[in-house]
Scaffold this active site. Sequence first.
Site, PDB file in Angstrom:
ATOM      1  CG  HIS A  39     -30.018   4.836 -46.767  1.00  0.00           C
ATOM      2  ND1 HIS A  39     -30.352   3.579 -47.219  1.00  0.00           N
ATOM      3  CD2 HIS A  39     -30.991   5.665 -47.209  1.00  0.00           C
ATOM      4  CE1 HIS A  39     -31.474   3.665 -47.930  1.00  0.00           C
ATOM      5  NE2 HIS A  39     -31.880   4.899 -47.932  1.00  0.00           N
ATOM      6  NE  ARG A  63     -28.481   7.423 -58.719  1.00  0.00           N
ATOM      7  CZ  ARG A  63     -28.960   6.525 -59.574  1.00  0.00           C
ATOM      8  NH1 ARG A  63     -29.809   5.602 -59.153  1.00  0.00           N
ATOM      9  NH2 ARG A  63     -28.624   6.546 -60.835  1.00  0.00           N
ATOM     10  CE1 TYR A 102     -26.634   2.436 -51.163  1.00  0.00           C
ATOM     11  CE2 TYR A 102     -28.747   2.621 -50.044  1.00  0.00           C
ATOM     12  CZ  TYR A 102     -27.646   3.213 -50.628  1.00  0.00           C
ATOM     13  OH  TYR A 102     -27.559   4.578 -50.670  1.00  0.00           O
ATOM     14  CG  HIS A 191     -32.440   0.212 -54.016  1.00  0.00           C
ATOM     15  ND1 HIS A 191     -32.883   1.051 -55.006  1.00  0.00           N
ATOM     16  CD2 HIS A 191     -31.686   0.962 -53.179  1.00  0.00           C
ATOM     17  CE1 HIS A 191     -32.401   2.275 -54.774  1.00  0.00           C
ATOM     18  NE2 HIS A 191     -31.673   2.240 -53.688  1.00  0.00           N
ATOM     19  CD  GLU A 220     -36.365   9.358 -52.808  1.00  0.00           C
ATOM     20  OE1 GLU A 220     -35.944   8.210 -53.055  1.00  0.00           O
ATOM     21  OE2 GLU A 220     -35.744  10.173 -52.105  1.00  0.00           O
ATOM     22  CG  HIS A 254     -38.979   8.179 -50.121  1.00  0.00           C
ATOM     23  ND1 HIS A 254     -38.565   9.033 -49.121  1.00  0.00           N
ATOM     24  CD2 HIS A 254     -37.872   7.471 -50.485  1.00  0.00           C
ATOM     25  CE1 HIS A 254     -37.268   8.856 -48.907  1.00  0.00           C
ATOM     26  NE2 HIS A 254     -36.826   7.913 -49.712  1.00  0.00           N
ATOM     27  CG  ASP A 305     -33.800   8.716 -46.670  1.00  0.00           C
ATOM     28  OD1 ASP A 305     -32.868   7.938 -46.914  1.00  0.00           O
ATOM     29  OD2 ASP A 305     -34.545   9.149 -47.570  1.00  0.00           O
TER      30      ASP A 305
HETATM   31 ZN    ZN Z   1     -33.673   5.647 -48.590  1.00  0.00          ZN
END
Ligand code: ZN
Length: 436
Positions: A39, A63, A102, A191, A220, A254, A305
């Site tokens: 990402h 997050r 995304y 996703h 994950e 993952h 990642d």
């Molecule tokens: Zn990811």
Amino acid sequence: PRRRFGPGRARCDNPRMDAPIADVDGRWTLSGVANLHSHAFQRAMAGLAERMTHPSDSFWTWRETMYRMAARFDPDRLHAVAAQLYAEMLEAGYTAVCEFHYLHHAPDGRPYADPAAMSRALIAAARETGIRLTLLPVLYMTGGFDGRPLNDRQRRFGHDVDAWLRLFETLRAEQDDAGHDGMLRVGCALHSLRAVPPDAMRAVLAALPRETRVHLHIAEQIGEVQDCLALRGDRPVRWLLNQAEVDARWTLVHATHLEMDEIVGIADRGATVAICPTTEANLGDGLFPLRDFLDAGGAWGIGSDSHVSVSPVEELRWLEYGQRLVTRHRNIVATEACPSVGERLLAGVRASAAQATGFAATTLAGDRVVLDPAAPQLAGATADDVADRWVFAGNRPAVATVSVGGRAVVREGRHVDRDAIAARYATAMARLLADG
Ligand code: ZN
């Protein structure tokens, strides 16, 4: 005795015939490593999520920090950050990247005038830096297994199925444009199971051209496994294997929390697992059951990642070290047929690269990384120990030159446009941080 084997066996039975690092004209040379999960925008927050925000910080509080950073991006800033990231990848020995993208729309959730503007920023960054790009536009529809709508911070990630398919078609047309010299592939990312309802998953999969690569985040976090059990009646990987034609076109990102039937199921279907050791460690995800997966013959690769580290050496080293720490044994991935851990790790990532990225194996094999002949960690190296030395004996990548598609992009350890890319990145970072 430990059981062994899988796809790596034939190669490792005769490792000198096709060693991952070979002497080419007196220089230790390997095929570039494919980075199976990225990402790009998260490079800008590496090191900025290491302060306590909550007494029980976890993936879920991280997050929130990530969403705050995501909200500050526009196409120009994404371009600058991705270019810096991709130049760093090339300097470290990655020559292809799967970008799990995304961050599609404006912060208020409305599409840009060009709905592919953010995708084009990534394509431009890859093209400028010279890395091969597998662009995976992400379908992201719901905020949980219960189908709740996206929250304000997630709105810019969202599409309905028709809008996503239009974006996919737009990007596929780019892939076929001769101007990209075969350096771009476009695949599909779902996703996660929590973000894509079952009907939407089926509709998208049915609409994709047959050869399309499909990636998704799965299993994950324990919380995600529990929610999937509660609302879909099964564990995520087991549910997916039962509900979709998972095969060699698939990459499961993952896949940390697996039971034995899921481990064997993924391996039997021929899907690849993208393991992201430094990010999984950083986020406190858990430890992938690597030894059992290798014994089942599973295919795997690595991804950086969130980009807390941009180094295939560090990812591979920590992939092995995590297993050592938890088993209290050494040389976990080695086998009697292939006793070198470094060789086995590099052979593993090489074996999965074409399948996961969608580029031809012969094409990827032509992307070359030449190690620094002056690196002290390689002094006196032999064909038997060079892979172990590269992976386990240094904290610098020891990469001297990199060429991708015949273009020299790294010379003497530096990306050919390093200074200009870094200057633009610094400007973008100043703006991103000022917005905080
Ligand atoms: Zn990811």
